[in-house]
Design a protein around this motif. Structure first.
Motif, PDB file in Angstrom:
ATOM      1  N   THR A   7       0.841  -1.189   0.000  1.00 58.26           N
ATOM      2  CA  THR A   7       0.000   0.000   0.000  1.00 58.26           C
ATOM      3  C   THR A   7       0.882   1.246   0.000  1.00 58.26           C
ATOM      4  OG1 THR A   7      -0.114  -0.137   2.415  1.00 58.26           O
ATOM      5  CG2 THR A   7      -1.920  -1.127   1.181  1.00 58.26           C
ATOM      6  N   LEU A  12      -1.267   8.696  -1.873  1.00 51.33           N
ATOM      7  CA  LEU A  12      -2.280   7.760  -2.353  1.00 51.33           C
ATOM      8  C   LEU A  12      -2.203   7.546  -3.859  1.00 51.33           C
ATOM      9  CD1 LEU A  12      -5.496   8.640  -0.298  1.00 51.33           C
ATOM     10  CD2 LEU A  12      -4.020   6.637  -0.075  1.00 51.33           C
ATOM     11  N   ALA A  15      -0.969   4.173  -5.311  1.00 46.28           N
ATOM     12  CA  ALA A  15      -1.750   2.930  -5.299  1.00 46.28           C
ATOM     13  C   ALA A  15      -1.846   2.380  -6.712  1.00 46.28           C
ATOM     14  CB  ALA A  15      -3.142   3.184  -4.733  1.00 46.28           C
ATOM     15  N   SER A  31      -5.596  -6.980   8.075  1.00 48.88           N
ATOM     16  CA  SER A  31      -4.834  -5.731   8.023  1.00 48.88           C
ATOM     17  C   SER A  31      -4.218  -5.398   9.370  1.00 48.88           C
ATOM     18  CB  SER A  31      -5.721  -4.574   7.554  1.00 48.88           C
ATOM     19  OG  SER A  31      -6.809  -4.372   8.416  1.00 48.88           O
ATOM     20  N   THR A  37      -7.031   0.757   7.201  1.00 47.22           N
ATOM     21  CA  THR A  37      -7.583   0.163   5.984  1.00 47.22           C
ATOM     22  C   THR A  37      -8.886   0.845   5.579  1.00 47.22           C
ATOM     23  OG1 THR A  37      -6.563  -1.973   6.467  1.00 47.22           O
ATOM     24  CG2 THR A  37      -8.419  -1.973   4.940  1.00 47.22           C
ATOM     25  N   ARG A  39      -9.642   3.931   6.151  1.00 46.54           N
ATOM     26  CA  ARG A  39      -9.273   5.231   5.576  1.00 46.54           C
ATOM     27  C   ARG A  39      -8.716   5.071   4.166  1.00 46.54           C
ATOM     28  NH1 ARG A  39      -7.521   6.300  10.996  1.00 46.54           N
ATOM     29  NH2 ARG A  39      -5.328   5.881  10.479  1.00 46.54           N
ATOM     30  N   LEU A  40      -7.977   3.982   3.943  1.00 50.73           N
ATOM     31  CA  LEU A  40      -7.447   3.735   2.603  1.00 50.73           C
ATOM     32  C   LEU A  40      -8.575   3.501   1.615  1.00 50.73           C
ATOM     33  CD1 LEU A  40      -4.988   3.140   0.744  1.00 50.73           C
ATOM     34  CD2 LEU A  40      -5.194   0.742   1.439  1.00 50.73           C
ATOM     35  N   LEU A  44      -9.287   6.069  -1.523  1.00 51.15           N
ATOM     36  CA  LEU A  44      -9.202   5.616  -2.917  1.00 51.15           C
ATOM     37  C   LEU A  44     -10.580   5.543  -3.582  1.00 51.15           C
ATOM     38  CD1 LEU A  44      -6.550   2.746  -2.580  1.00 51.15           C
ATOM     39  CD2 LEU A  44      -6.200   5.081  -3.420  1.00 51.15           C
ATOM     40  N   ASP A  81      -0.001  -1.190   7.310  1.00 54.41           N
ATOM     41  CA  ASP A  81      -0.415   0.214   7.271  1.00 54.41           C
ATOM     42  C   ASP A  81       0.197   0.953   6.090  1.00 54.41           C
ATOM     43  OD1 ASP A  81      -1.861  -0.255   9.522  1.00 54.41           O
ATOM     44  OD2 ASP A  81      -0.493   0.751  10.897  1.00 54.41           O
ATOM     45  N   ALA A  82       1.423   0.564   5.689  1.00 53.92           N
ATOM     46  CA  ALA A  82       2.107   1.206   4.569  1.00 53.92           C
ATOM     47  C   ALA A  82       3.208   0.281   4.080  1.00 53.92           C
ATOM     48  CB  ALA A  82       2.699   2.547   4.985  1.00 53.92           C
TER      49      ALA A  82
END
Length: 274
Positions: A7, A12, A15, A31, A37, A39-40, A44, A81-82
């Motif tokens: 991620t 962003l 992605a 996750s 997740t 928020r991701l 997106l 998370d990243a």
């Protein structure tokens, strides 16, 4: 199967199309932090709302077997998370359990703070090693650094803002204040910064306080001229800091080109005569 998906580490826009597709079609996601997740997904614009299962450092060993069995029935998307799961993030026990159980594991490549920092550091990229976080305790940290002092590869470390100054000072002491390095901060984000210079100068700069997600990149050790007396002293110094004598002899042999066995036997003799 199990799908490890990288991620964005900040932006962003990084992605990938494959990540977006996986998020749009996933039914189950494991996750590191389910709130991140969520928020991701929102960031997106993903309308899909999969079942979210927390998989973090405190429960991943207990959860691994259950998730492997789940992955026999349906695809399990795994997110940290990243960046890429398993790389200084949760996921390794799950992948190890899946490999042992014969469950397929694949990955959706993507952003990596390690590779990004290496690329922009200005330091050699042909041989490198990622060392994760240095130990928190000063003594443990000094011993780890002593073990790495002779490594000729470019070395990369993650570090928190609160410990950056102390870690840079310890690296300068263990590797030498003139060893070239770079501090890469907030990569891919609005306030991205790459500060390059000798370890001693970077340690002084960090004393005023640095914020953000940080990667330290340090140039590898130079091959030093063979000096038997100096090499023996270095072996004994490493051993005094907690490194096993055989390991210390091997490290100094790599630095100097002197024989590992000769250094080890000389160090044993020096200890007996002390």
């Amino acid at each position: 199967m199990i799908i490890l998906a990288a991620t964005p580490i900040g932006n962003l826009g990084d992605a990938s199309a494959r990540l977006r597709e996986a998020l749009e079609t996933a039914t189950v996601v494991a996750s590191e932090d389910t709130r991140v997740t969520q928020r991701l997904l929102a960031g997106l614009g993903i309308a899909n709302r999969p079942r979210l299962i927390a998989l973090h450092e405190h429960n991943e060993r207990q959860k691994a077997g259950e998730l492997v069995e789940l992955a026999r029935e349906t695809d399990l998307l795994v997110l940290s998370d990243a960046g890429m799961p398993t790389v200084s993030d949760p996921g390794f026990p799950l992948v190890a359990a899946a490999a042992e159980a014969g469950v397929e594991v694949t990955a959706i490549p993507g952003p990596s703070a390690v590779v990004t920092a290496l690329a922009v550091s200005g330091l050699p990229t042909d041989r490198f090693a990622f060392e994760g976080f240095l130990p928190r305790k000063a003594g443990d940290r000094a011993r780890r650094i002593a073990e790495l002092a002779g490594d000729r590869r470019t070395l990369l470390f993650f570090e928190s803002p609160s410990r950056l100054a102390a870690s840079l000072a310890a690296l300068a002491e263990g590797f030498g204040a003139t060893r070239p390095a770079a501090v890469c901060r907030e990569l891919t984000k609005l306030h991205e910064e790459v500060r390059r210079g000798p370890l001693g100068e970077l340690a002084e700069w960090a004393e005023t306080g640095v914020r953000g997600e940080i990667v330290i990149v340090v140039g590898g050790a130079d091959v030093v001229a063979a000096d038997p007396e100096g090499a023996l002293g270095r072996v004994l110094e490493l051993a005094a800091s907690g490194t096993r004598l055989k390991d210390a002899a091997a490290l100094v042999a790599g630095e100097t080109g002197l024989g590992k066995r000769d250094l080890y036997e000389a160090a044993l003799a020096a200890r007996r005569d002390a």
